[in-house]
Design a protein around this motif. Structure first.
Motif, mmCIF file in Angstrom:
data_model
loop_
_atom_site.group_PDB
_atom_site.id
_atom_site.type_symbol
_atom_site.label_atom_id
_atom_site.label_comp_id
_atom_site.label_asym_id
_atom_site.label_seq_id
_atom_site.Cartn_x
_atom_site.Cartn_y
_atom_site.Cartn_z
ATOM 1 N N ARG A 1 0.831 -1.211 0.000
ATOM 2 C CA ARG A 1 0.000 0.000 0.000
ATOM 3 C C ARG A 1 0.862 1.255 0.000
ATOM 4 O O ARG A 1 0.494 2.261 -0.602
ATOM 5 N N GLY B 1 -2.263 1.537 -4.880
ATOM 6 C CA GLY B 1 -3.360 0.587 -4.822
ATOM 7 C C GLY B 1 -2.964 -0.811 -5.241
ATOM 8 O O GLY B 1 -3.246 -1.221 -6.376
ATOM 9 N N GLY C 1 -5.759 3.890 -6.759
ATOM 10 C CA GLY C 1 -5.966 2.699 -5.961
ATOM 11 C C GLY C 1 -7.347 2.103 -6.152
ATOM 12 O O GLY C 1 -7.508 0.877 -6.213
#
Length: 576
Positions: free
Chosen positions: A74, A79, A393
Motif C-alpha cells: 500500500r 493501490g 488505488g
C-alpha cells in the motif's frame, strides 16, 4: 493500544474557537463550502510530543502474512491488487524488497491523440517536435494522461511512487514552464534516477531545461545572478533551513550562502531545439564564491561549466543534507510525526546509511521499508491517501478495465479524465501548488489531514459513487466502471458464495485496519437487508447456474453494488 483512535479527533486537539463552532454552528454554516477550502476545521492544531514508536531500523523479524505484505505494498504502490498482495505474502520480505527496488524498463514516450496537434500523426510521439504554442495544450494533456497511465499500469516496483516523490521534491509546474517537451524530459529524468543516486539526480535536475525555466536559472547572468534556484536548492531540495538565527539566516545556510550559490549557477540557459540546458561562459560569474560558517567557510573558485557540481558536492558534504532527505522519505512512506525518538532511532541511522552509500537511495529504502519501525502496528493504516493514491488505488484494487492501446483516443481520454478527478481533489499530476510541493507533506501540524476537507471529501465520494453505479463513466465511446460480478468471480468460489467470507475478503483488500464486529454486521445487513446469510449463497449459485439470466444477474449485482458503495464510503477506505 487502540489502533482506531485516530479516526476520532480528540476534543483536545481542536482549537477553542473551532470546538465552539462545532458546538454552536454559525449562521450560514449549512451553506456549501467554497472551492478554495484547504484545511478542514477538524485537522490537527498541534502534534503529539510523546514517542509514537520505540522501534528503530533493525530488520523486521515478525510475522510475514497478508496483512504485512498489504501494508508494504500500500505504501509502495498506487493501490496494490489482491493478486499482488497474495504474491508478496507467498514470498519472503527480502524477495519482495528485491522486486520493489528493481527499476523497470523506461516506458515509451507519450503519444499524440489530438486532431488539434498537426505536428505529428495521431499515435506518434511529439516529444522531439519543435515547440509550437498552438499545440502546447494538447501536448500537455497528452503528457499528463500518459503519466497517469504509468501509475495505472505500474509494475511491482517502487519506481512510480519514487518518481512522484521526486516530482514533489524537485518541483516544477507544467503550466509554468509552458513546454510539454521540457516536461517530458523532466519526467524521464526523475523516472531514470527514481531509485538511484540522489546527488547525481540533483546535478542533472539543476541544469535540466524545465528547472532552468521554472526557477529562472536561464535568466541568471554574471552581473545579475538570479537567486531563485540557489535558494530553493538549499531550503527545499537539499540541506533545509534549520532554526532561524537572524534575518534570512538559518543554522544550515545564510543569506550570503544563497547569494554565493546564485553566482555559482550563473551561465546556464535552456535550448528549445535540443531540449537541454547549456552553458554560456560569457554569462558566468567568474569571481571566487565565499560561503559562510554553515559550510565551513568554503570557497568555490571559477570552474566554468563544472562549477555547479562543486556547489552540489559542498552541499552534500553537510550532515544535515542526509537528515533532511531522510525526513522527507519518512513522511512520504511512514508518517508525518517525527518525534525525538524517531529522529534518533530512525532518521539519524538512515542518514548515516545514506552517506555511507554515497547518496544511493535504494539501500535507505530497503532499510526503512524492511524495518521494525515500518511494521510497528502504530505505523500501519495511519496515512490518509493522497488523491492519486485514492483514485488510482480504486481503479486498480477494484479491477476496473480501461481502453486498450488499440484505441488510443479512448485510452488517453480516460487517463485525462482521472487527472481531472484528482485535480478537484487538490492534487494535479504535473502541477504541485508551488515550489514546496503539496502541503500535505510539509505543512505542520496538519500534514496528510489536508487531503480531507469540505471540498475534497464530497469529490471522493462522488467519484466512487460514479464508478460503482450501473452506468459508470463514458467518454469517446468507451466506458469504465467497477464490474462487481467480475470482481467477485476472481475470488475463490467458496469465498464468493459465503457472505461473511466475501465481506472479510473485500475488507482486508480495501482497508488497512480491521473493521469492528459492528461494522461487519452492518456490511452484512447492507448486502442482505433483512435476509438470512443463506439467501446470498442461494442467489449467487443461481446466478452461476444461469449467468445470462438478466433477473438473476441483476439480483446479485444490486446487492454487490450496495455493499461496495458502503465500503468505499467508510472512513477506513481513505487510509493506507
Amino acid at each position: 493500544m487502540n489502533r482506531r483512535a485516530f479516526l476520532s479527533k480528540p476534543a483536545t486537539t481542536l482549537a477553542a474557537p473551532v470546538a465552539a463552532a462545532l458546538a454552536h454552528p454559525a449562521i450560514g454554516s449549512d451553506d456549501p463550502p467554497g472551492d478554495d477550502e484547504i484545511i478542514s476545521r477538524f485537522a490537527n492544531t498541534s502534534l503529539p510530543t510523546e514517542p509514537r514508536s520505540l522501534a528503530g531500523i533493525a530488520p523486521y523479524s515478525g510475522p510475514w502474512e497478508y496483512a504485512q505484505a498489504a501494508h508494504l505494498l500500500r505504501r509502495c504502490l498506487f493501490g496494490p491488487t489482491r493478486a499482488e498482495i497474495n504474491t508478496a505474502a507467498s514470498q519472503t520480505l527480502t524477495e519482495v524488497m528485491d522486486r520493489l527496488l528493481t527499476t523497470p524498463a523506461a516506458p515509451a514516450p507519450p503519444l499524440n491523440v489530438s486532431a488539434t496537434d498537426t505536428s505529428v500523426p495521431q499515435g506518434q510521439t511529439w516529444v522531439t517536435e519543435p515547440f509550437n504554442q498552438t499545440f502546447e495544450g494538447p501536448r500537455r494533456s497528452s503528457l499528463r494522461a500518459w503519466w497517469m497511465g504509468q501509475l495505472l499500469g505500474q509494475d511491482t516496483s517502487l519506481s512510480e511512487k519514487m518518481t512522484l516523490f521526486w516530482h514533489n521534491h524537485f518541483v516544477i509546474e507544467l503550466g509554468d514552464i509552458n513546454d510539454a517537451r521540457y516536461g517530458y524530459h523532466y519526467c524521464a529524468l526523475l523516472r531514470q534516477h527514481a531509485l538511484g543516486n540522489i546527488k547525481q539526480l540533483t546535478e542533472e535536475v539543476t541544469v535540466a531545461p524545465a528547472m532552468l525555466r521554472y526557477l529562472n536559472g536561464n535568466q541568471s547572468t554574471a552581473n545579475a545572478p538570479n537567486e531563485n534556484y540557489g535558494r530553493e536548492l538549499l531550503e527545499l531540495f537539499t540541506v533545509g533551513k534549520g532554526p532561524l538565527i537572524g534575518p534570512g539566516n538559518y543554522t544550515n545556510y545564510t543569506e550570503a550562502d544563497v547569494q554565493a550559490a546564485a553566482k555559482v549557477l550563473t551561465g546556464w540557459r535552456d535550448n528549445t531545439t535540443t531540449i537541454a540546458g547549456y552553458y554560456t561562459a560569457s554569462r558566468h560569474n567568474t569571481t571566487t564564491k565565499q560561503f559562510s560558517g554553515a559550510f565551513q567557510n568554503a570557497t568555490i573558485a571559477n570552474l566554468g561549466d563544472q562549477e555547479y557540481k562543486a556547489l552540489i558536492a559542498l552541499i552534500f558534504a553537510q550532515q544535515e543534507t542526509a537528515k533532511f532527505l531522510c525526513r522527507k522519505l519518512y513522511r512520504w512512506f511512514v508518517y508525518y510525526v517525527i518525534d525525538a525518538t524517531t529522529e534518533a532511532e530512525v532518521i539519524e541511522p538512515l542518514a548515516r546509511l545514506l552517506v555511507a552509500n554515497n547518496y544511493n537511495v535504494a539501500p535507505v529504502l530497503r532499510a526503512l521499508l524492511s524495518s521494525e519501525h515500518f511494521f510497528d502496528a502504530v505505523n500501519m493504516g495511519c496515512v490518509i491517501k493522497s488523491p492519486l493514491d485514492f483514485t488510482v488505488g480504486t481503479c486498480r484494487q477494484l479491477q476496473m478495465v480501461f481502453p486498450a492501446a488499440s484505441n488510443l483516443t479512448a485510452q488517453y481520454g480516460m487517463w485525462d479524465y482521472l487527472n481531472s478527478t484528482t485535480n478537484v481533489q487538490q492534487q494535479y499530476l504535473g502541477d504541485p501548488p508551488n515550489v514546496a510541493g503539496w502541503p500535505a507533506y510539509w505543512q505542520t501540524p496538519q500534514y496528510y489531514e489536508m487531503w480531507i476537507n469540505a471540498v475534497t471529501l464530497p469529490r471522493r465520494n462522488q467519484l466512487t459513487d460514479l464508478f460503482i453505479s450501473t452506468n459508470g463513466y463514458t467518454r469517446n465511446g468507451a466506458n469504465i466502471k467497477i464490474n462487481v460480478i467480475d470482481l467477485v468471480l476472481s475470488l475463490p468460489p467458496a469465498t464468493a458464495a459465503d457472505p461473511n467470507l466475501l465481506i472479510a475478503e473485500l475488507a482486508q483488500l480495501l482497508f488497512p485496519i480491521s473493521l469492528t464486529a459492528n461494522q461487519l454486521t452492518y456490511l452484512n445487513d447492507t448486502l442482505l437487508p433483512g435476509l438470512p446469510d443463506f439467501e446470498w449463497t442461494v442467489e449467487w449459485q443461481q446466478y452461476l447456474a444461469a449467468p445470462t439470466n438478466a433477473t438473476r444477474r441483476t439480483a446479485v449485482e444490486t446487492k454487490l453494488r450496495s455493499l461496495l458503495r458502503t465500503m468505499m464510503g467508510l472512513a477506513e477506505y481513505h487510509l493506507s
